[in-house]
Scaffold this motif. Sequence first.
Motif, PDB file in Angstrom:
ATOM      1  N   GLN A 138     -10.793   1.183   0.739  1.00  0.00           N
ATOM      2  CA  GLN A 138      -9.737   0.360   0.205  1.00  0.00           C
ATOM      3  C   GLN A 138      -8.676   1.253  -0.396  1.00  0.00           C
ATOM      4  O   GLN A 138      -8.973   2.337  -0.860  1.00  0.00           O
ATOM      5  N   MET A 139      -7.462   0.743  -0.410  1.00  0.00           N
ATOM      6  CA  MET A 139      -6.399   1.472  -1.074  1.00  0.00           C
ATOM      7  C   MET A 139      -5.472   0.491  -1.748  1.00  0.00           C
ATOM      8  O   MET A 139      -5.426  -0.689  -1.410  1.00  0.00           O
ATOM      9  N   PHE A 140      -4.757   0.999  -2.699  1.00  0.00           N
ATOM     10  CA  PHE A 140      -3.847   0.214  -3.504  1.00  0.00           C
ATOM     11  C   PHE A 140      -2.494   0.909  -3.410  1.00  0.00           C
ATOM     12  O   PHE A 140      -2.394   2.099  -3.697  1.00  0.00           O
ATOM     13  N   ILE A 141      -1.480   0.200  -2.964  1.00  0.00           N
ATOM     14  CA  ILE A 141      -0.144   0.783  -2.856  1.00  0.00           C
ATOM     15  C   ILE A 141       0.680   0.288  -4.026  1.00  0.00           C
ATOM     16  O   ILE A 141       0.900  -0.912  -4.185  1.00  0.00           O
ATOM     17  N   ASN A 142       1.099   1.221  -4.831  1.00  0.00           N
ATOM     18  CA  ASN A 142       1.857   0.919  -6.033  1.00  0.00           C
ATOM     19  C   ASN A 142       3.345   0.974  -5.721  1.00  0.00           C
ATOM     20  O   ASN A 142       3.861   2.012  -5.336  1.00  0.00           O
ATOM     21  N   LEU A 143       4.042  -0.138  -5.886  1.00  0.00           N
ATOM     22  CA  LEU A 143       5.472  -0.178  -5.592  1.00  0.00           C
ATOM     23  C   LEU A 143       6.331   0.124  -6.817  1.00  0.00           C
ATOM     24  O   LEU A 143       7.522   0.379  -6.691  1.00  0.00           O
ATOM     25  N   VAL A 144       5.732   0.059  -7.987  1.00  0.00           N
ATOM     26  CA  VAL A 144       6.425   0.370  -9.248  1.00  0.00           C
ATOM     27  C   VAL A 144       5.466   1.161 -10.131  1.00  0.00           C
ATOM     28  O   VAL A 144       4.279   1.287  -9.830  1.00  0.00           O
ATOM     29  N   ASP A 145       5.954   1.687 -11.221  1.00  0.00           N
ATOM     30  CA  ASP A 145       5.109   2.407 -12.171  1.00  0.00           C
ATOM     31  C   ASP A 145       4.259   1.397 -12.927  1.00  0.00           C
ATOM     32  O   ASP A 145       4.768   0.620 -13.726  1.00  0.00           O
ATOM     33  N   ASN A 146       2.981   1.367 -12.637  1.00  0.00           N
ATOM     34  CA  ASN A 146       2.039   0.459 -13.297  1.00  0.00           C
ATOM     35  C   ASN A 146       1.170   1.232 -14.276  1.00  0.00           C
ATOM     36  O   ASN A 146      -0.025   1.396 -14.073  1.00  0.00           O
ATOM     37  N   GLU A 147       1.787   1.718 -15.320  1.00  0.00           N
ATOM     38  CA  GLU A 147       1.086   2.519 -16.327  1.00  0.00           C
ATOM     39  C   GLU A 147      -0.122   1.787 -16.884  1.00  0.00           C
ATOM     40  O   GLU A 147      -1.110   2.408 -17.263  1.00  0.00           O
ATOM     41  N   ASN A 148      -0.072   0.458 -16.907  1.00  0.00           N
ATOM     42  CA  ASN A 148      -1.190  -0.324 -17.438  1.00  0.00           C
ATOM     43  C   ASN A 148      -2.469  -0.143 -16.621  1.00  0.00           C
ATOM     44  O   ASN A 148      -3.553  -0.459 -17.084  1.00  0.00           O
ATOM     45  N   LEU A 149      -2.366   0.401 -15.419  1.00  0.00           N
ATOM     46  CA  LEU A 149      -3.551   0.633 -14.590  1.00  0.00           C
ATOM     47  C   LEU A 149      -4.179   2.005 -14.834  1.00  0.00           C
ATOM     48  O   LEU A 149      -5.268   2.278 -14.335  1.00  0.00           O
ATOM     49  N   ASP A 150      -3.498   2.873 -15.587  1.00  0.00           N
ATOM     50  CA  ASP A 150      -3.981   4.242 -15.776  1.00  0.00           C
ATOM     51  C   ASP A 150      -5.396   4.307 -16.336  1.00  0.00           C
ATOM     52  O   ASP A 150      -6.185   5.150 -15.929  1.00  0.00           O
ATOM     53  N   ASP A 151      -5.733   3.433 -17.251  1.00  0.00           N
ATOM     54  CA  ASP A 151      -7.068   3.451 -17.859  1.00  0.00           C
ATOM     55  C   ASP A 151      -8.169   3.038 -16.882  1.00  0.00           C
ATOM     56  O   ASP A 151      -9.344   3.239 -17.147  1.00  0.00           O
ATOM     57  N   MET A 152      -7.797   2.467 -15.743  1.00  0.00           N
ATOM     58  CA  MET A 152      -8.788   2.028 -14.758  1.00  0.00           C
ATOM     59  C   MET A 152      -9.218   3.163 -13.844  1.00  0.00           C
ATOM     60  O   MET A 152     -10.069   2.977 -12.977  1.00  0.00           O
ATOM     61  N   LYS A 153      -8.623   4.330 -14.011  1.00  0.00           N
ATOM     62  CA  LYS A 153      -9.028   5.550 -13.299  1.00  0.00           C
ATOM     63  C   LYS A 153      -8.826   5.483 -11.785  1.00  0.00           C
ATOM     64  O   LYS A 153      -9.595   6.046 -11.027  1.00  0.00           O
ATOM     65  N   PHE A 154      -7.789   4.778 -11.332  1.00  0.00           N
ATOM     66  CA  PHE A 154      -7.453   4.817  -9.905  1.00  0.00           C
ATOM     67  C   PHE A 154      -7.072   6.248  -9.555  1.00  0.00           C
ATOM     68  O   PHE A 154      -6.413   6.930 -10.321  1.00  0.00           O
ATOM     69  N   SER A 155      -7.488   6.721  -8.416  1.00  0.00           N
ATOM     70  CA  SER A 155      -7.200   8.096  -8.003  1.00  0.00           C
ATOM     71  C   SER A 155      -6.065   8.110  -6.987  1.00  0.00           C
ATOM     72  O   SER A 155      -6.250   7.695  -5.844  1.00  0.00           O
ATOM     73  N   PRO A 156      -4.894   8.588  -7.384  1.00  0.00           N
ATOM     74  CA  PRO A 156      -3.816   8.676  -6.401  1.00  0.00           C
ATOM     75  C   PRO A 156      -4.158   9.701  -5.332  1.00  0.00           C
ATOM     76  O   PRO A 156      -4.728  10.741  -5.621  1.00  0.00           O
ATOM     77  N   PHE A 157      -3.846   9.380  -4.088  1.00  0.00           N
ATOM     78  CA  PHE A 157      -4.170  10.311  -3.003  1.00  0.00           C
ATOM     79  C   PHE A 157      -2.980  10.561  -2.094  1.00  0.00           C
ATOM     80  O   PHE A 157      -3.097  11.287  -1.116  1.00  0.00           O
ATOM     81  N   GLY A 158      -1.837   9.982  -2.398  1.00  0.00           N
ATOM     82  CA  GLY A 158      -0.695  10.202  -1.523  1.00  0.00           C
ATOM     83  C   GLY A 158       0.591   9.752  -2.170  1.00  0.00           C
ATOM     84  O   GLY A 158       0.604   9.126  -3.218  1.00  0.00           O
ATOM     85  N   LYS A 159       1.667  10.112  -1.518  1.00  0.00           N
ATOM     86  CA  LYS A 159       3.004   9.755  -1.965  1.00  0.00           C
ATOM     87  C   LYS A 159       3.832   9.443  -0.718  1.00  0.00           C
ATOM     88  O   LYS A 159       3.765  10.175   0.266  1.00  0.00           O
ATOM     89  N   LEU A 160       4.565   8.354  -0.778  1.00  0.00           N
ATOM     90  CA  LEU A 160       5.424   8.021   0.351  1.00  0.00           C
ATOM     91  C   LEU A 160       6.622   8.954   0.385  1.00  0.00           C
ATOM     92  O   LEU A 160       7.225   9.242  -0.641  1.00  0.00           O
ATOM     93  N   VAL A 161       6.936   9.422   1.549  1.00  0.00           N
ATOM     94  CA  VAL A 161       8.129  10.252   1.741  1.00  0.00           C
ATOM     95  C   VAL A 161       9.083   9.474   2.643  1.00  0.00           C
ATOM     96  O   VAL A 161       8.793   8.348   3.050  1.00  0.00           O
ATOM     97  N   ASP A 162      10.199  10.048   2.979  1.00  0.00           N
ATOM     98  CA  ASP A 162      11.217   9.369   3.786  1.00  0.00           C
ATOM     99  C   ASP A 162      10.595   8.625   4.963  1.00  0.00           C
ATOM    100  O   ASP A 162       9.847   9.192   5.744  1.00  0.00           O
ATOM    101  N   GLY A 163      10.911   7.348   5.053  1.00  0.00           N
ATOM    102  CA  GLY A 163      10.389   6.538   6.147  1.00  0.00           C
ATOM    103  C   GLY A 163       8.990   6.012   5.926  1.00  0.00           C
ATOM    104  O   GLY A 163       8.461   5.306   6.779  1.00  0.00           O
TER     105      GLY A 163
END
Length: 85
Positions: A1-26
């Motif tokens: 499963q993955m979660f795509i964050n469209l805005v800064d959701n600082e409130n999720l930081d305590d849930m320990k989601f592990s970012p694994f990527g960043k969208l680049v152009d396109g």
Amino acid sequence: QMFINLVDNENLDDMKFSPFGKLVDGGMDVVNQIYSGYGEGAPSGKGPEQGRIQNEGNRYLKREFPKLSYITSVKRLLNDGNGEL
């Protein structure tokens, strides 16, 4: 499963989601190709049940949700030392 964050959701930081990527152009073009027809997971949507995913895995997902998108390969990009790709 993955979660795509469209805005800064600082409130999720305590849930320990592990970012694994960043969208680049396109990148949103790729995101928009991910099948979203099932909506949210059960019980609030028509998507998969977490417990059944844990217990039955891909067998359950492929049988009950045949249109789900899957990540089949990844490519690691190194950053320039300033956090930029």
